[in-house]
Design a protein around this motif. Structure first.
Motif, PDB file in Angstrom:
ATOM      1  N   ILE A 160       0.835  -1.202   0.000  1.00 48.85           N
ATOM      2  CA  ILE A 160       0.000   0.000   0.000  1.00 48.85           C
ATOM      3  C   ILE A 160       0.870   1.253   0.000  1.00 48.85           C
ATOM      4  O   ILE A 160       0.554   2.248  -0.657  1.00 48.85           O
ATOM      5  CB  ILE A 160      -0.942  -0.014   1.218  1.00 48.85           C
ATOM      6  N   ILE A 161       1.991   1.221   0.730  1.00 53.53           N
ATOM      7  CA  ILE A 161       2.888   2.382   0.776  1.00 53.53           C
ATOM      8  C   ILE A 161       3.462   2.688  -0.602  1.00 53.53           C
ATOM      9  O   ILE A 161       3.660   3.850  -0.966  1.00 53.53           O
ATOM     10  CB  ILE A 161       4.020   2.135   1.795  1.00 53.53           C
ATOM     11  N   TYR A 162       3.707   1.627  -1.392  1.00 51.10           N
ATOM     12  CA  TYR A 162       4.195   1.823  -2.756  1.00 51.10           C
ATOM     13  C   TYR A 162       3.050   1.996  -3.763  1.00 51.10           C
ATOM     14  O   TYR A 162       3.283   1.997  -4.968  1.00 51.10           O
ATOM     15  CB  TYR A 162       5.072   0.643  -3.170  1.00 51.10           C
ATOM     16  N   ASP A 163       1.833   2.124  -3.238  1.00 51.58           N
ATOM     17  CA  ASP A 163       0.637   2.271  -4.079  1.00 51.58           C
ATOM     18  C   ASP A 163       0.476   1.080  -5.027  1.00 51.58           C
ATOM     19  O   ASP A 163       0.133   1.234  -6.208  1.00 51.58           O
ATOM     20  CB  ASP A 163       0.700   3.576  -4.880  1.00 51.58           C
ATOM     21  N   ILE A 164       0.722  -0.100  -4.497  1.00 48.30           N
ATOM     22  CA  ILE A 164       0.533  -1.342  -5.236  1.00 48.30           C
ATOM     23  C   ILE A 164      -0.615  -2.102  -4.575  1.00 48.30           C
ATOM     24  O   ILE A 164      -0.568  -2.378  -3.370  1.00 48.30           O
ATOM     25  CB  ILE A 164       1.809  -2.204  -5.236  1.00 48.30           C
ATOM     26  N   LYS A 165      -1.602  -2.437  -5.335  1.00 42.11           N
ATOM     27  CA  LYS A 165      -2.787  -3.083  -4.774  1.00 42.11           C
ATOM     28  C   LYS A 165      -2.534  -4.586  -4.616  1.00 42.11           C
ATOM     29  O   LYS A 165      -2.308  -5.283  -5.605  1.00 42.11           O
ATOM     30  CB  LYS A 165      -3.990  -2.854  -5.681  1.00 42.11           C
ATOM     31  N   PRO A 166      -2.560  -5.097  -3.374  1.00 38.77           N
ATOM     32  CA  PRO A 166      -2.389  -6.538  -3.184  1.00 38.77           C
ATOM     33  C   PRO A 166      -3.632  -7.294  -3.639  1.00 38.77           C
ATOM     34  O   PRO A 166      -4.727  -6.719  -3.746  1.00 38.77           O
ATOM     35  CB  PRO A 166      -2.178  -6.673  -1.671  1.00 38.77           C
ATOM     36  N   SER A 167      -3.457  -8.573  -3.910  1.00 42.15           N
ATOM     37  CA  SER A 167      -4.607  -9.401  -4.273  1.00 42.15           C
ATOM     38  C   SER A 167      -5.474  -9.651  -3.043  1.00 42.15           C
ATOM     39  O   SER A 167      -5.074  -9.360  -1.910  1.00 42.15           O
ATOM     40  CB  SER A 167      -4.132 -10.738  -4.849  1.00 42.15           C
ATOM     41  N   ARG A 168      -6.639 -10.205  -3.260  1.00 44.97           N
ATOM     42  CA  ARG A 168      -7.526 -10.486  -2.135  1.00 44.97           C
ATOM     43  C   ARG A 168      -6.918 -11.527  -1.198  1.00 44.97           C
ATOM     44  O   ARG A 168      -7.054 -11.429   0.029  1.00 44.97           O
ATOM     45  CB  ARG A 168      -8.890 -10.965  -2.647  1.00 44.97           C
ATOM     46  N   ILE A 169      -6.269 -12.517  -1.762  1.00 51.28           N
ATOM     47  CA  ILE A 169      -5.630 -13.547  -0.926  1.00 51.28           C
ATOM     48  C   ILE A 169      -4.540 -12.916  -0.072  1.00 51.28           C
ATOM     49  O   ILE A 169      -4.406 -13.217   1.124  1.00 51.28           O
ATOM     50  CB  ILE A 169      -5.052 -14.672  -1.807  1.00 51.28           C
ATOM     51  N   GLN A 170      -3.747 -12.032  -0.672  1.00 57.06           N
ATOM     52  CA  GLN A 170      -2.674 -11.377   0.076  1.00 57.06           C
ATOM     53  C   GLN A 170      -3.243 -10.454   1.153  1.00 57.06           C
ATOM     54  O   GLN A 170      -2.719 -10.407   2.271  1.00 57.06           O
ATOM     55  CB  GLN A 170      -1.781 -10.600  -0.889  1.00 57.06           C
ATOM     56  N   ALA A 171      -4.301  -9.729   0.846  1.00 53.34           N
ATOM     57  CA  ALA A 171      -4.918  -8.841   1.833  1.00 53.34           C
ATOM     58  C   ALA A 171      -5.494  -9.649   2.994  1.00 53.34           C
ATOM     59  O   ALA A 171      -5.359  -9.264   4.163  1.00 53.34           O
ATOM     60  CB  ALA A 171      -6.008  -8.002   1.173  1.00 53.34           C
ATOM     61  N   VAL A 199      -3.597   0.592   6.474  1.00 49.97           N
ATOM     62  CA  VAL A 199      -4.654   0.165   5.548  1.00 49.97           C
ATOM     63  C   VAL A 199      -5.790   1.191   5.533  1.00 49.97           C
ATOM     64  O   VAL A 199      -6.313   1.547   4.474  1.00 49.97           O
ATOM     65  CB  VAL A 199      -5.192  -1.223   5.950  1.00 49.97           C
ATOM     66  N   ILE A 200      -6.159   1.679   6.708  1.00 54.20           N
ATOM     67  CA  ILE A 200      -7.214   2.690   6.799  1.00 54.20           C
ATOM     68  C   ILE A 200      -6.788   3.975   6.098  1.00 54.20           C
ATOM     69  O   ILE A 200      -7.585   4.624   5.407  1.00 54.20           O
ATOM     70  CB  ILE A 200      -7.554   2.957   8.278  1.00 54.20           C
ATOM     71  N   ASN A 201      -5.526   4.334   6.257  1.00 56.01           N
ATOM     72  CA  ASN A 201      -5.003   5.525   5.583  1.00 56.01           C
ATOM     73  C   ASN A 201      -5.064   5.365   4.070  1.00 56.01           C
ATOM     74  O   ASN A 201      -5.286   6.342   3.337  1.00 56.01           O
ATOM     75  CB  ASN A 201      -3.570   5.797   6.033  1.00 56.01           C
ATOM     76  N   ASP A 206      -7.165   6.808  -1.358  1.00 55.35           N
ATOM     77  CA  ASP A 206      -7.796   6.341  -2.603  1.00 55.35           C
ATOM     78  C   ASP A 206      -8.904   5.367  -2.237  1.00 55.35           C
ATOM     79  O   ASP A 206      -8.684   4.153  -2.157  1.00 55.35           O
ATOM     80  CB  ASP A 206      -6.747   5.680  -3.503  1.00 55.35           C
ATOM     81  N   HIS A 207     -10.089   5.916  -2.018  1.00 58.04           N
ATOM     82  CA  HIS A 207     -11.205   5.113  -1.517  1.00 58.04           C
ATOM     83  C   HIS A 207     -11.539   3.955  -2.460  1.00 58.04           C
ATOM     84  O   HIS A 207     -11.693   2.814  -2.045  1.00 58.04           O
ATOM     85  CB  HIS A 207     -12.438   6.003  -1.325  1.00 58.04           C
ATOM     86  N   ARG A 208     -11.645   4.262  -3.739  1.00 63.04           N
ATOM     87  CA  ARG A 208     -12.057   3.226  -4.684  1.00 63.04           C
ATOM     88  C   ARG A 208     -11.058   2.077  -4.781  1.00 63.04           C
ATOM     89  O   ARG A 208     -11.443   0.934  -4.923  1.00 63.04           O
ATOM     90  CB  ARG A 208     -12.190   3.872  -6.069  1.00 63.04           C
ATOM     91  N   LYS A 209      -9.804   2.407  -4.688  1.00 65.82           N
ATOM     92  CA  LYS A 209      -8.775   1.385  -4.886  1.00 65.82           C
ATOM     93  C   LYS A 209      -8.622   0.478  -3.673  1.00 65.82           C
ATOM     94  O   LYS A 209      -8.389  -0.731  -3.813  1.00 65.82           O
ATOM     95  CB  LYS A 209      -7.433   2.075  -5.185  1.00 65.82           C
ATOM     96  N   TYR A 210      -8.774   1.042  -2.467  1.00 62.37           N
ATOM     97  CA  TYR A 210      -8.395   0.278  -1.277  1.00 62.37           C
ATOM     98  C   TYR A 210      -9.548  -0.138  -0.377  1.00 62.37           C
ATOM     99  O   TYR A 210      -9.332  -0.850   0.600  1.00 62.37           O
ATOM    100  CB  TYR A 210      -7.377   1.077  -0.451  1.00 62.37           C
TER     101      TYR A 210
END
Length: 515
Positions: A160-171, A199-201, A206-210
């Motif tokens: 998240i810090i690198y603005d990379i969206k993890p997969s659902r399994i990873q999350a 994660v909340i931050n 970026d509400h839609r992404k995270y």
């Protein structure tokens, strides 16, 4: 992007070969660790797992002050490898480290195979350098705390810090393991809370992404909590966990250890003395990794939160084995940040990775002392590989003679090794009795009473192993065990002046004197 296809293949091949080398080194250190020095806290985990397997409830029949995760996993490992060869239960630490390596390899942070090979190789190389020195091989809470925090970092938080969206399994995985931290040791709740703030931050930025990532990580969090509560409901006592893990640790035990801010800040001062080298390695990893993360990460506030979360693992402010969780998380931070920052420079990344791994291993192996036993390299090499299990000596000979296999004994003030060596369980509620337990007995939490002075006269075991040594060089046993000494004097026979064995009088008359 790579400048050409040849450089890409070259980096992947070298990284893969380096990974194999580091993994072999890791396996070698793990094999040594299976038969290396033991530690009494670890023996308490072994005994607890055996007691649970025999039907005792954690925090009710078997009472200890560590979190439930170590007992749950030790018990589960015992179901796989058995409970007689307790040294194999150390595989929990090995598997935890390998799980971190797996999460590193598949982390969304990295886009090239050479990076995945390299970051995994660095993990095995760096962790091997401290595996024996820092007691990470032991069946302990600090290795689990560090590994579980590392899993949360690489699968959920740092992406998240690198603005990379993890997969659902990873999350889900990140949320699951971060939530287990307070169940490993209650001070780790600080780290868990701060990592979830990242994660909340992300949602705020970026509400839609995270938002979906937050929901998935929250489901991992709830799954973790439900799993622990169900397990405790079946094999333990939830109220007892509150009483003996949270309340007693904070209200009683904390007064006996240097658990304060000054000790915390002192632990953050680097030193190259032999008993500080590993701590200094952790500090440098934390500082350099933190600088890179803040400089290269997209979200600076989140990066600073991560650093605070990792510092939370050092809440006890120890320079010895208790800082293992901080060490593991800091090592994870530096290798992830470094490999990510050199993404477009594979040659530089490979060169510094190989050089730093071998330099760190050499320096620590040559000059650091082993924690918690404080042995130098010569003393470590002199130690013979030894599988810890039921074993014959004069004490166990007497225990076997006077106590049937299905009977229980008591070892006080603290020597859980005796239960393993003699293959006998402790009496219910007591496998040890230390000064802070006397303090708790005078002010128990609700109905969770635990007072050996009250319970021992009602249930005298056939044999008591009493070691009159001074606890931590400060606390004389007769200061907090005077009531037990009266029972020993009136109702037990000391079998020999050079022995710690006391046999209940009726059993001694029945069995007679051992030859």
């Amino acid at each position: 992007m790579y400048p050409n296809h040849f450089k890409k293949n070259k980096a992947s091949i070298i990284s893969f070969l380096f990974l194999i080398l580091c993994f072999v080194l890791f396996l070698y250190e793990n094999i040594k660790g299976l038969g290396f020095l033991r530690f009494t806290d670890e023996s308490g985990h072994f005994v607890g797992a055996q007691a649970i397997h025999r039907g005792d409830k954690l925090y009710r029949d078997y009472i200890d002050y560590h979190g439930p995760v170590i007992y749950m996993l030790t018990w589960m490992m015992g179901l796989i490898v058995g409970f007689s060869e307790v040294w194999l239960l150390r595989l929990i630490s090995s598997f935890s480290a390998m799980l971190v390596a797996l999460c590193l390899f598949f982390s969304p942070i990295f886009h090239h195979f050479w990076q995945r090979y390299l970051v995994t190789a660095l993990w095995f190389g760096f962790i091997s350098s401290v595996w024996l020195i820092q007691g990470l091989y032991l069946d302990n809470y600090w290795t689990l705390g560090g590994c579980f925090a590392a899993i949360g970092l690489v699968t959920l938080v740092i992406p998240i810090i690198y603005d990379i969206k993890p997969s659902r399994i990873q999350a889900f995985t990140g949320g699951f393991f971060i939530t287990l931290l307070p169940f490993i040791a209650y001070p780790f709740v600080i780290t868990a809370f701060i990592l979830f703030l990242v994660v909340i931050n992300g949602i705020c930025i970026d509400h839609r992404k995270y938002v979906s990532i937050f929901a998935t990580s929250l489901s991992g969090c709830l799954t973790s909590i439900i799993m622990m509560l169900v397990w405790l409901g079946i094999y333990g006592d939830i109220g007892g966990m509150v009483a003996f893990h949270f309340i007693t640790n904070q209200m009683n035990y904390a007064r006996y250890i240097p658990f304060n801010l000054s000790n915390f800040f002192l632990s953050l001062i680097p030193s190259f003395s032999s008993n500080h080298i590993v701590e200094t390695f952790a500090l440098f990893s934390f500082c350099f990794g933190g600088i890179i993360l803040v400089a290269k990460g997209k979200y600076k506030i989140s990066a600073c939160l991560v650093l605070c979360g990792i510092l939370g693992l050092q809440a006890r402010g120890s320079i010895l084995f208790q800082n293992g969780a901080f060490l593991i998380a800091s090592v994870t931070l530096i290798i992830v940040a470094f490999v990510k920052s050199t993404e477009v420079k594979p040659d530089i990344s490979l060169f510094f990775s190989v050089i730093s791994t071998f330099c760190i291993f050499f320096i620590i192996d040559q000059y650091a002392v082993t924690s918690p036993n404080i042995l130098d390299k010569r003393q470590r090499n002199a130690y013979q590989w030894h599988a810890f299990r039921e074993g014959y000596n004069e004490d166990t000979k007497a225990i076997w003679f006077y106590v049937d296999k299905n009977e229980r004994i008591l070892s006080i003030p603290y020597n859980p090794d005796i239960y393993i060596l003699a293959n006998r369980l402790p009496i219910k509620k007591y496998h040890a009795y230390l000064p802070w337990e006397t303090d708790y007995a005078s002010h128990p939490w609700h109905h969770y009473e635990r007072d050996l002075c009250k319970d021992l006269p009602k249930n005298k075991p056939p044999l008591i192993y009493y070691d009159p040594s001074i606890i931590w060089g400060k606390y004389m046993p007769d200061q907090f065990l005077s009531c037990v000494l009266i029972v020993l004097k009136n109702d037990y026979t000391h079998i020999a002046t050079d022995s710690y064995i006391y046999v209940r009088n009726d059993r001694y008359r029945e069995k007679g004197k051992i030859n």
